[in-house]
Design an enzyme around this catalytic site. Structure first.
Site, PDB file in Angstrom:
ATOM      1  N   ASP A 207       0.816  -1.213   0.000  1.00 49.04           N
ATOM      2  CA  ASP A 207       0.000   0.000   0.000  1.00 49.04           C
ATOM      3  C   ASP A 207       0.853   1.267   0.000  1.00 49.04           C
ATOM      4  O   ASP A 207       0.330   2.358  -0.193  1.00 49.04           O
ATOM      5  CB  ASP A 207      -0.936  -0.006   1.215  1.00 49.04           C
ATOM      6  CG  ASP A 207      -2.113   0.945   1.049  1.00 49.04           C
ATOM      7  OD1 ASP A 207      -2.600   1.103  -0.086  1.00 49.04           O
ATOM      8  OD2 ASP A 207      -2.547   1.535   2.057  1.00 49.04           O
ATOM      9  N   SER A 231      -7.400   5.167  -0.176  1.00 49.10           N
ATOM     10  CA  SER A 231      -7.562   3.965  -0.989  1.00 49.10           C
ATOM     11  C   SER A 231      -9.039   3.594  -1.061  1.00 49.10           C
ATOM     12  O   SER A 231      -9.744   3.614  -0.044  1.00 49.10           O
ATOM     13  CB  SER A 231      -6.778   2.797  -0.376  1.00 49.10           C
ATOM     14  OG  SER A 231      -5.416   3.121  -0.246  1.00 49.10           O
ATOM     15  N   GLN A 281      -4.638  -0.633  -7.715  1.00 46.56           N
ATOM     16  CA  GLN A 281      -5.408   0.119  -6.722  1.00 46.56           C
ATOM     17  C   GLN A 281      -6.033   1.349  -7.360  1.00 46.56           C
ATOM     18  O   GLN A 281      -5.399   2.028  -8.167  1.00 46.56           O
ATOM     19  CB  GLN A 281      -4.512   0.555  -5.561  1.00 46.56           C
ATOM     20  CG  GLN A 281      -5.246   1.291  -4.457  1.00 46.56           C
ATOM     21  CD  GLN A 281      -4.330   1.670  -3.297  1.00 46.56           C
ATOM     22  OE1 GLN A 281      -3.778   2.766  -3.278  1.00 46.56           O
ATOM     23  NE2 GLN A 281      -4.145   0.751  -2.354  1.00 46.56           N
TER      24      GLN A 281
END
Length: 294
Positions: A207, A231, A281
């Site tokens: 991440d 996110s 993502q």
């Protein structure tokens, strides 16, 4: 182990409340809310803990997640695992993360018994070795002191992972540049050999830097008070065995940003050039007035 690494291992080692119910703590690493990588790593840890060894050794090969609400750093998160399917070679788990009685995150993870088969991969980009890249210098004390408290904590803490950027960018005064980057990273010290631990560690680290790549063409940064970033979803595929405590290259690009959302994709290679994982993502990227941001 040093405190940052031991804290992360502890963070990913969930308390088992029931057969399919787990509780995880949170750590303040300088983000406004719970770091998304923490929830990813903990959810994968919970799913992995429900794979019965009697069905054969099954390793996670994919994870698809949605972030629904911001996590509260001050309170634990409960992970409820649904044992959706155990087939002959594949198992699927659905994990729901709950905090204050509300679902903040859910994901599906798939596991597979090791099999042989056709194999190919894209080539790793030609980049300097991590040893040939100088670590990022610390910010001057007066510069750090002028930043918001959360940003100060993010930039000043010694985290469990070491990062070396092939093309460094000044995040406090970001220039406009094409939407791609390569970052070497590794856990800052060796840990055990359990593959499940290394996959959870990679889920945590995946991440970092991913969504930020979508801001490059626009000359904005997460550190700026008028920029909101979060996110929305996260996908992770494990292709080959790896160690999170040895150098891995994160090669990231962002093919599109629109509608206050940015899309980023990543490929993770080991030092030998083997493609060990891939990511994708989409996240919120919103520029607001400074007054509204405060």
């Amino acid at each position: 182990m040093t405190p940052p690494v031991s804290e992360l291992i502890e963070l990913l080692s969930l308390e088992r409340l029931e057969d399919n119910l787990f509780r995880g703590q949170s750590r303040d690493i300088g983000t406004r809310f719970v770091f998304g990588g923490q929830v990813l790593g903990q959810a994968l840890s919970a799913a992995q803990a429900t794979i019965d060894p009697a069905t054969g050794a099954r390793a996670a090969h994919s994870l698809h997640a949605y972030f629904l609400r911001a996590g509260d750093i001050e309170h634990p998160i409960v992970y409820d695992v649904d044992r959706t399917r155990d087939g002959g070679t594949f198992s699927v788990r659905r994990v729901t993360a709950i905090q204050h009685g509300k679902v903040i995150f859910f994901c599906a993870a798939s596991f597979q018994v090791a099999e042989g088969g056709a194999e190919h991969q894209l080539t790793m980009p030609e980049v300097p070795k991590p040893e040939d890249i100088e670590p990022a210098p610390a910010l001057a004390p007066d510069v750090l002191a002028a930043l918001p408290t959360k940003v100060q904590r993010w930039l000043s803490r010694q985290g469990p992972f070491e990062f070396r950027h092939v093309y460094p960018r000044d995040e406090l005064n970001p220039p406009k540049r094409p939407p791609y980057q390569q970052v070497w990273f590794r856990l800052s010290e060796p840990v055990g050999d359990a593959p499940e631990l290394h996959r959870a560690l990679l889920a945590y680290a995946s991440d970092f830097h991913l969504l930020g790549t979508a801001t490059f063409p626009h000359g904005i940064s997460y550190y700026q008070p008028d920029v909101q970033m979060a996110s929305l979803d996260h996908a992770l595929w494990f292709h080959r065995d790896f160690r999170a405590d040895d150098w891995l290259l994160y090669s990231i690009d962002s093919p599109s940003a629109q509608g206050s959302r940015g899309l980023a994709r990543g490929q993770i290679f080991d030092r030998a050039g083997r493609l060990v994982a891939s990511t994708a993502q989409e996240g919120l990227i919103r520029v607001v007035s400074t007054q509204a941001a405060g």
